[in-house]
Write an enzyme that holds these catalytic residues in place. Structure first.
Site, PDB file in Angstrom:
ATOM      1  N   HIS A   1      -5.031   9.717  35.177  1.00  0.00           N
ATOM      2  CA  HIS A   1      -5.180   9.224  36.552  1.00  0.00           C
ATOM      3  C   HIS A   1      -6.315   8.203  36.681  1.00  0.00           C
ATOM      4  CE1 HIS A   1      -2.590  12.430  38.772  1.00  0.00           C
ATOM      5  NE2 HIS A   1      -1.992  11.905  37.717  1.00  0.00           N
TER       6      HIS A   1
ATOM      7  N   ASP B   1       5.425  15.607  29.811  1.00  0.00           N
ATOM      8  CA  ASP B   1       4.393  14.970  30.631  1.00  0.00           C
ATOM      9  C   ASP B   1       3.080  14.958  29.859  1.00  0.00           C
ATOM     10  OD1 ASP B   1       3.110  13.781  32.820  1.00  0.00           O
ATOM     11  OD2 ASP B   1       3.958  15.176  34.272  1.00  0.00           O
TER      12      ASP B   1
ATOM     13  N   ASP C   1       0.806   8.224  32.125  1.00  0.00           N
ATOM     14  CA  ASP C   1       1.295   9.329  32.957  1.00  0.00           C
ATOM     15  C   ASP C   1       2.331   8.755  33.919  1.00  0.00           C
ATOM     16  OD1 ASP C   1       1.684  11.494  34.576  1.00  0.00           O
ATOM     17  OD2 ASP C   1      -0.331  11.526  35.418  1.00  0.00           O
TER      18      ASP C   1
ATOM     19  N   HIS D   1       8.736  12.065  34.461  1.00  0.00           N
ATOM     20  CA  HIS D   1       8.696  11.335  35.736  1.00  0.00           C
ATOM     21  C   HIS D   1       8.404   9.855  35.538  1.00  0.00           C
ATOM     22  CE1 HIS D   1       4.221  11.197  36.455  1.00  0.00           C
ATOM     23  NE2 HIS D   1       4.204  12.325  35.795  1.00  0.00           N
TER      24      HIS D   1
ATOM     25  N   GLU E   1       7.008  12.681  41.271  1.00  0.00           N
ATOM     26  CA  GLU E   1       6.283  13.807  40.666  1.00  0.00           C
ATOM     27  C   GLU E   1       4.851  13.871  41.161  1.00  0.00           C
ATOM     28  OE1 GLU E   1       3.734  16.008  37.796  1.00  0.00           O
ATOM     29  OE2 GLU E   1       3.569  13.922  38.425  1.00  0.00           O
ATOM     30  N   GLU E   2       4.240  12.701  41.292  1.00  0.00           N
ATOM     31  CA  GLU E   2       2.803  12.665  41.586  1.00  0.00           C
ATOM     32  C   GLU E   2       2.466  13.136  43.002  1.00  0.00           C
ATOM     33  OE1 GLU E   2       0.554  12.379  39.469  1.00  0.00           O
ATOM     34  OE2 GLU E   2       1.334  11.252  37.767  1.00  0.00           O
TER      35      GLU E   2
HETATM   36 CO    CO Z   1      -0.027  12.500  36.956  1.00  0.00          CO
HETATM   37 ZN    ZN Z   2       2.440  13.210  35.021  1.00  0.00          ZN
END
Ligand code: CO
Ligand code: ZN
Length: 336
Positions: free
Chosen positions: A307, A221, A168, A67, A198-199
């Site tokens: 994150h 990922d 990420d 992503h 994606e998130e």
């Molecule tokens: Co993420």
């Molecule tokens: Zn991710």
């Protein structure tokens, strides 16, 4: 590889606003796509999909997905004094907001401040924070309701390890790009998907997988690690190779695909680790559940502080993941 990762992780691209990062990826892959005569297209959700020619006899349709979006913030209200209130796009934790710098898709920048009213021992709630763009009033504020931002922090190079606000999943994006560049030939039809949204719930991968209708799906990922002080009980650590996902909270990887990845790593002498993740999921979940179901799995890049604005990866894991993908794609595949 380092400069590619730096470039990709420096772009602002929260979910749904992937235009800039998609353009950067398009520019990066264009020579390879042209030279190889592959197809590249962008679907309605903004996924960038590159495909190689139809499979040769015995080959499969394989969807790889990384992503391009990142977590971010969206403005809900701007007050008279020009302070912008916000809510989150994806899994943003309040603790990681305090003192943060943000950059809006429109180029505006600001810092996150917190009200003084909350208990100082606790992290403030999202609605106890605001974005301060250095403005004296609403009239001059360069953002309005609905404008989106992502965290802003330059990537840092720690030698074998690198840190960025968007590992990420830009590290997954870098891995797909590098795999495209190095892939010599394949009996399969490979779909390299740079997915959107994606998130916020693997939304891009849902439509991409439906459109592609693959025989096999694999997400690239990041995953958590258990190698930090008083860390979670988890076997995955930085630098020990790609993590072959067995389970996360959104899916059970197809056991035949898990076995294939393990055996392929063994044969190619590529280090690997097994991943059981207690929370979170990836594009692989969307692929697995599309149409009548698809055998799906995930190769994870171990990543600390996911994150947060300082996500850390190890470059050895990146190169080993590329190597594993190349062996996998350049040979015939039989799921047993
Ligand atoms: Co993420
Ligand atoms: Zn991710």
């Amino acid at each position: 590889m380092k400069s590619l990762i730096k470039k990709l992780t420096s772009v602002t691209g929260p979910s749904g606003y992937e235009k800039n990062i998609r353009q950067v990826i398009q520019d990066e892959i264009e020579p390879t796509v042209k030279k190889s005569g592959w197809q590249a297209r962008v679907d309605a959700l903004g996924n960038l999909i590159v495909s190689t020619p139809e499979p040769k006899a015995g080959g499969l349709k394989i969807m790889l997905s990384a992503h391009m979006d990142e977590i971010g913030l969206i403005v809900t209200h701007v007050d008279e004094d020009g302070f912008a209130r916000f809510t989150t796009i994806g899994g943003v934790r309040p603790l990681n907001c305090v003192g943060g710098h943000v950059r809006f898709v429109n180029g505006a920048v600001g810092v996150i401040g917190q009200e003084d009213s909350h208990q100082p021992k606790n992290a403030p709630a999202i609605d106890q924070m605001y974005i301060d763009l250095g403005m004296a009033d609403r009239k001059n504020c360069p953002v309005k309701v609905g404008d989106v931002a992502a965290f802003e922090r330059p990537p840092i190079d720690l030698g074998k390890r690198m840190v960025s606000k968007a590992m990420d999943d830009r590290v997954g994006v870098a891995i797909l790009i590098e795999t495209m560049r190095q892939m010599k030939s394949t009996p399969h039809q490979v779909f390299f998907v740079f997915s959107a949204q994606e998130e916020v719930g693997v939304r891009g991968a849902i439509t991409a997988a439906y459109g592609i209708d693959p025989d096999i799906g694999l997400a690239l990922d990041v995953t958590r690690t258990g190698d930090t002080p008083k860390g979670i009980k988890m076997e995955v650590a930085l630098g020990r190779g790609p993590a072959i996902k067995v389970r996360d909270s959104g899916m059970l990887a197809d056991p035949r695909l898990v076995e294939l990845l393990v055996q392929t790593s063994h044969k190619a002498k590529i280090p690997y680790q097994m991943e059981v993740l207690e929370a979170g999921s990836t594009d692989a979940r969307a692929i697995q559940l599309t149409r009548a179901g698809v055998p799906a799995g995930c190769l994870s890049i171990p990543c600390r502080y996911i994150h947060s604005p300082s996500e850390m990866i190890d470059l050895d894991d990146v190169t080993h993941t590329v190597k594993l993908l190349l062996v996998l794609l350049q040979n015939s595949i039989e799921l047993k």
